[in-house]
Design a protein around this motif. Structure first.
Motif, PDB file in Angstrom:
ATOM      1  N   TYR A   9       0.827  -1.211   0.000  1.00  0.00           N
ATOM      2  CA  TYR A   9       0.000   0.000   0.000  1.00  0.00           C
ATOM      3  C   TYR A   9       0.859   1.258   0.000  1.00  0.00           C
ATOM      4  N   GLY A  10       2.054   1.167   0.569  1.00  0.00           N
ATOM      5  CA  GLY A  10       2.983   2.296   0.525  1.00  0.00           C
ATOM      6  C   GLY A  10       3.381   2.617  -0.903  1.00  0.00           C
ATOM      7  N   ILE A  11       3.621   1.597  -1.699  1.00  0.00           N
ATOM      8  CA  ILE A  11       3.955   1.801  -3.118  1.00  0.00           C
ATOM      9  C   ILE A  11       2.760   2.406  -3.848  1.00  0.00           C
ATOM     10  N   ARG A  12       1.566   1.886  -3.588  1.00  0.00           N
ATOM     11  CA  ARG A  12       0.363   2.436  -4.227  1.00  0.00           C
ATOM     12  C   ARG A  12       0.139   3.889  -3.827  1.00  0.00           C
ATOM     13  N   THR A  13       0.351   4.202  -2.562  1.00  0.00           N
ATOM     14  CA  THR A  13       0.187   5.577  -2.076  1.00  0.00           C
ATOM     15  C   THR A  13       1.197   6.505  -2.730  1.00  0.00           C
ATOM     16  N   MET A  14       2.438   6.059  -2.811  1.00  0.00           N
ATOM     17  CA  MET A  14       3.481   6.878  -3.444  1.00  0.00           C
ATOM     18  C   MET A  14       3.164   7.111  -4.920  1.00  0.00           C
ATOM     19  N   LEU A  15       2.600   6.119  -5.581  1.00  0.00           N
ATOM     20  CA  LEU A  15       2.201   6.297  -6.984  1.00  0.00           C
ATOM     21  C   LEU A  15       1.114   7.359  -7.115  1.00  0.00           C
ATOM     22  N   GLU A  16       0.140   7.344  -6.217  1.00  0.00           N
ATOM     23  CA  GLU A  16      -0.913   8.356  -6.239  1.00  0.00           C
ATOM     24  C   GLU A  16      -0.307   9.752  -6.072  1.00  0.00           C
ATOM     25  N   ILE A  17       0.627   9.878  -5.158  1.00  0.00           N
ATOM     26  CA  ILE A  17       1.248  11.180  -4.910  1.00  0.00           C
ATOM     27  C   ILE A  17       2.085  11.597  -6.114  1.00  0.00           C
ATOM     28  N   ALA A  18       2.814  10.648  -6.699  1.00  0.00           N
ATOM     29  CA  ALA A  18       3.655  10.951  -7.861  1.00  0.00           C
ATOM     30  C   ALA A  18       2.816  11.341  -9.074  1.00  0.00           C
TER      31      ALA A  18
END
Length: 139
Positions: A9-18
């Motif tokens: 979920y950290g990777i998914r969250t970072m993708l949303e922010i990016a």
């Protein structure tokens, strides 16, 4: 070997922010909606990413999140390490693990090499690579 939900979920969250196009960043509630995560659980993910120095609030509380550095400079290992102490494919490679077979295990080299390959792959893939679809999904 499994990766924790916090890492995933950290990777998914970072993708949303990016992917956020606004200079104001993206709101946590929007990340939760887009990624179908509870806001309560996302709080934990956001806290880990902030503690690791990967994201900040754009303008204080109730503002959007932005990356602290370009997506090209954030590796999957950086994100993983926000939630886990390191990648370890088997217990006997973990720091502090005491193995009864120390010095006589012929397989440890195999596992160590595999572990290094996994770590190297996590280092080699940037957030930019994922955001821009440079990593093929069918590999």
């Amino acid at each position: 070997m499994r990766f924790s939900t916090k890492t995933r979920y950290g990777i998914r969250t970072m993708l949303e922010i990016a992917k956020a196009e606004s200079q104001e960043g993206i709101l946590q509630k929007d990340i939760a909606i887009n990624q179908e995560l509870s806001v309560k659980y996302l709080d934990q993910i956001i806290r880990g990413l902030k503690t690791a120095g990967l994201i900040i609030n754009r303008r204080g509380k109730k503002s959007g999140y932005i990356l602290t550095r370009p997506a090209s400079e954030i590796s999957m290992l950086d994100i993983h390490n926000a939630f886990e102490p390191g990648i370890c494919v088997i217990d006997c490679l973990a720091k502090g693990f005491t193995c009864d077979r120390k010095g006589k295990c012929s397989a440890k080299g195999f596992w160590g090499t595999l572990n290094n390959k996994v770590v190297d792959y996590f280092k080699s893939v940037s957030l930019e690579d994922l955001r821009d679809n440079k990593v093929r999904l069918d590999q």
